[in-house]
Scaffold this motif. Structure first.
Motif, PDB file in Angstrom:
ATOM      1  N   THR A   1      -9.303  -2.990  -6.172  1.00 16.11           N
ATOM      2  CA  THR A   1      -8.086  -3.135  -6.985  1.00 16.11           C
ATOM      3  C   THR A   1      -6.574  -2.555  -5.999  1.00 16.11           C
ATOM      4  N   ASP A   2      -7.052  -1.487  -5.225  1.00 17.94           N
ATOM      5  CA  ASP A   2      -5.846  -0.917  -4.424  1.00 17.94           C
ATOM      6  C   ASP A   2      -5.629  -1.809  -3.262  1.00 17.94           C
ATOM      7  N   SER A   3      -6.198  -2.942  -3.213  1.00 18.08           N
ATOM      8  CA  SER A   3      -5.912  -3.616  -2.039  1.00 18.08           C
ATOM      9  C   SER A   3      -4.139  -4.180  -2.278  1.00 18.08           C
ATOM     10  N   GLY A   4      -3.517  -4.802  -1.074  1.00 17.66           N
ATOM     11  CA  GLY A   4      -2.356  -5.047  -1.171  1.00 17.66           C
ATOM     12  C   GLY A   4      -1.443  -4.338  -0.154  1.00 17.66           C
ATOM     13  N   VAL A   5      -0.146  -4.424  -0.179  1.00 23.23           N
ATOM     14  CA  VAL A   5       0.839  -3.919   0.680  1.00 23.23           C
ATOM     15  C   VAL A   5       1.512  -2.786  -0.011  1.00 23.23           C
ATOM     16  N   TYR A   6       1.488  -1.620   0.765  1.00 23.76           N
ATOM     17  CA  TYR A   6       2.072  -0.436   0.419  1.00 23.76           C
ATOM     18  C   TYR A   6       3.383  -0.348   1.061  1.00 23.76           C
ATOM     19  N   PHE A   7       4.552  -0.135   0.392  1.00 23.97           N
ATOM     20  CA  PHE A   7       5.934  -0.025   1.091  1.00 23.97           C
ATOM     21  C   PHE A   7       6.536   1.331   0.660  1.00 23.97           C
ATOM     22  N   CYS A   8       7.092   1.994   1.624  1.00 20.13           N
ATOM     23  CA  CYS A   8       8.154   3.195   1.247  1.00 20.13           C
ATOM     24  C   CYS A   8       9.469   2.462   1.537  1.00 20.13           C
ATOM     25  N   ALA A   9      10.511   3.411   0.602  1.00 20.42           N
ATOM     26  CA  ALA A   9      11.664   2.967   0.745  1.00 20.42           C
ATOM     27  C   ALA A   9      12.689   4.057   0.575  1.00 20.42           C
ATOM     28  N   GLY A  10      13.891   4.076   1.217  1.00 24.98           N
ATOM     29  CA  GLY A  10      14.672   5.127   0.861  1.00 24.98           C
ATOM     30  C   GLY A  10      16.181   4.684   1.177  1.00 24.98           C
ATOM     31  N   GLN A  11      17.188   5.499   0.651  1.00 23.97           N
ATOM     32  CA  GLN A  11      18.494   4.877   0.748  1.00 23.97           C
ATOM     33  C   GLN A  11      19.355   6.112   1.770  1.00 23.97           C
ATOM     34  N   MET A  12      20.234   5.552   2.250  1.00 14.86           N
ATOM     35  CA  MET A  12      21.224   6.557   3.280  1.00 14.86           C
ATOM     36  C   MET A  12      22.150   7.043   2.115  1.00 14.86           C
ATOM     37  N   ASP A  13      22.575   8.321   2.689  1.00 14.81           N
ATOM     38  CA  ASP A  13      23.455   9.178   1.884  1.00 14.81           C
ATOM     39  C   ASP A  13      24.541   8.516   0.788  1.00 14.81           C
ATOM     40  N   SER A  14      25.302   7.562   1.512  1.00 15.41           N
ATOM     41  CA  SER A  14      26.541   7.053   1.083  1.00 15.41           C
ATOM     42  C   SER A  14      26.270   5.636   0.630  1.00 15.41           C
ATOM     43  N   SER A  15      25.356   5.339   0.287  1.00 16.73           N
ATOM     44  CA  SER A  15      24.995   3.696  -0.207  1.00 16.73           C
ATOM     45  C   SER A  15      23.874   3.685  -1.134  1.00 16.73           C
ATOM     46  N   TYR A  16      24.042   2.888  -2.223  1.00 15.21           N
ATOM     47  CA  TYR A  16      23.130   2.645  -3.086  1.00 15.21           C
ATOM     48  C   TYR A  16      21.978   1.670  -2.454  1.00 15.21           C
ATOM     49  N   LYS A  17      22.179   1.266  -1.319  1.00 15.71           N
ATOM     50  CA  LYS A  17      21.259   0.347  -0.775  1.00 15.71           C
ATOM     51  C   LYS A  17      19.864   0.784  -0.402  1.00 15.71           C
ATOM     52  N   LEU A  18      18.704   0.203  -0.727  1.00  7.40           N
ATOM     53  CA  LEU A  18      17.440   0.767  -0.475  1.00  7.40           C
ATOM     54  C   LEU A  18      16.639   0.125   0.521  1.00  7.40           C
ATOM     55  N   ILE A  19      16.381   0.806   1.798  1.00  8.10           N
ATOM     56  CA  ILE A  19      16.020   0.263   2.791  1.00  8.10           C
ATOM     57  C   ILE A  19      14.304   0.396   2.767  1.00  8.10           C
ATOM     58  N   PHE A  20      13.588  -0.727   3.003  1.00 10.69           N
ATOM     59  CA  PHE A  20      12.104  -0.776   3.142  1.00 10.69           C
ATOM     60  C   PHE A  20      11.648  -0.604   4.464  1.00 10.69           C
ATOM     61  N   GLY A  21      10.447  -0.008   4.447  1.00 16.58           N
ATOM     62  CA  GLY A  21       9.656  -0.196   5.694  1.00 16.58           C
ATOM     63  C   GLY A  21       9.070  -1.470   5.825  1.00 16.58           C
ATOM     64  N   SER A  22       8.133  -1.863   6.941  1.00 20.36           N
ATOM     65  CA  SER A  22       7.679  -3.043   7.181  1.00 20.36           C
ATOM     66  C   SER A  22       6.034  -2.983   6.254  1.00 20.36           C
ATOM     67  N   GLY A  23       5.763  -1.814   5.748  1.00 19.06           N
ATOM     68  CA  GLY A  23       4.500  -1.981   4.916  1.00 19.06           C
ATOM     69  C   GLY A  23       3.367  -1.738   5.676  1.00 19.06           C
ATOM     70  N   THR A  24       2.265  -1.293   4.834  1.00 15.15           N
ATOM     71  CA  THR A  24       0.949  -1.002   5.481  1.00 15.15           C
ATOM     72  C   THR A  24       0.073  -1.990   4.569  1.00 15.15           C
ATOM     73  N   ARG A  25      -0.653  -2.768   5.253  1.00 10.73           N
ATOM     74  CA  ARG A  25      -1.625  -3.865   4.343  1.00 10.73           C
ATOM     75  C   ARG A  25      -3.003  -3.300   4.254  1.00 10.73           C
ATOM     76  N   LEU A  26      -3.388  -3.000   3.201  1.00 12.70           N
ATOM     77  CA  LEU A  26      -4.524  -2.313   2.819  1.00 12.70           C
ATOM     78  C   LEU A  26      -5.741  -3.232   2.088  1.00 12.70           C
ATOM     79  N   LEU A  27      -6.694  -3.444   2.875  1.00 13.55           N
ATOM     80  CA  LEU A  27      -7.947  -4.329   2.252  1.00 13.55           C
ATOM     81  C   LEU A  27      -9.001  -3.206   1.929  1.00 13.55           C
ATOM     82  N   VAL A  28      -9.417  -3.001   0.670  1.00 10.26           N
ATOM     83  CA  VAL A  28     -10.681  -2.341   0.160  1.00 10.26           C
ATOM     84  C   VAL A  28     -11.859  -3.353   0.213  1.00 10.26           C
ATOM     85  N   ARG A  29     -12.776  -3.071   0.574  1.00  4.98           N
ATOM     86  CA  ARG A  29     -13.785  -3.920   0.562  1.00  4.98           C
ATOM     87  C   ARG A  29     -15.157  -3.153  -0.407  1.00  4.98           C
ATOM     88  N   PRO A  30     -15.754  -4.185  -1.078  1.00  2.00           N
ATOM     89  CA  PRO A  30     -16.527  -3.674  -2.008  1.00  2.00           C
ATOM     90  C   PRO A  30     -17.980  -3.039  -1.390  1.00  2.00           C
TER      91      PRO A  30
END
Lengths: 111, 109
Positions: free
Chosen positions: B80-109
């Motif tokens: 159930t941990d499978s999916g895409v993990y994103f981190c995101a942050g914002q610059m000092d003077s803005s409320y805009k949240l900028i995302f990374g391109s993600g890590t695609r995780l597949l956990v096999r049984p």
């Protein structure tokens, strides 16, 4: 979990049609966002709002428009949809503690 | 503008394995957050972690703001941990949240 809702979840429409994607939150958050995301790709900010009557364009150029007449409501409108608009649209709001909450997303397909 | 790089871009794990995902920023960021996107497209906020370390069950995160990176640890992974993990942050003077391109995780049984 956050109370932020998007409708419709899935929509297939013809080219040239006007559509509005709805986004509502019941948490009283001032700051709200619209992101566009193609499947498996990164999120791109297309619009954001600091509060009522405040809207700004994001980093990704978009032909869509937004309005913020009420705190809880942040709809996104496409006046004339095209196949290039096919994507997932994600609405989010930000708490006073800076945590971001997303809705479930609206999947738009323009044929 | 600010650049957000995530690594690895793709990760395949056997159920029960541990992993570390990394997020690097090109400039100072505020309000760093980690998200999990499930196969249905919904993004769930995992951590709001501008600095320091937090833990939530099998997940923990550490941000070292002065060195412009953040780490997400997943222990005893489940399918159930499978999916895409994103981190995101914002610059000092803005409320805009900028995302990374993600890590695609597949956990096999």
């Amino acid at each position: 979990e956050a109370d932020i809702y998007q409708t419709p979840r899935y929509l297939v429409i013809g080219t040239g049609k006007k559509i509005t994607l709805e986004c509502s939150q019941t948490m009283g958050h001032d700051k709200m966002y619209w992101y566009q995301q193609d499947p498996g790709m990164e999120l791109h900010l297309i619009h954001y709002s600091y509060g009522v009557n405040s809207t700004e364009k994001g980093d990704l150029s978009s032909e869509s428009t937004v309005s913020r007449i009420r705190t809880e409501h942040f709809p996104l409108t496409l006046e004339s949809a095209r196949p290039s608009h096919t994507s997932q649209y994600l609405c989010a709001s930000r708490s006073s503690g800076n945590t971001i909450y997303f809705g479930e997303g609206s999947w738009l397909t323009v044929v | 503008g600010i650049q957000v790089e995530q690594s690895p871009p793709d990760l395949i794990l056997q159920e029960g394995a541990n992993s570390t995902l990394r997020c690097n920023f090109s400039d100072s960021v505020n309000n760093l957050q980690w998200f999990h996107q499930n196969p249905w497209g919904q993004l769930i906020n995992l951590f709001y972690i501008p600095s320091g370390t937090k833990q939530n069950g099998r997940l923990s995160a550490t941000t070292v703001a002065t060195e412009r990176y953040s780490l997400l640890y997943i222990s005893s992974s489940q399918t159930t941990d499978s999916g895409v993990y994103f981190c995101a942050g914002q610059m000092d003077s803005s409320y805009k949240l900028i995302f990374g391109s993600g890590t695609r995780l597949l956990v096999r049984p």
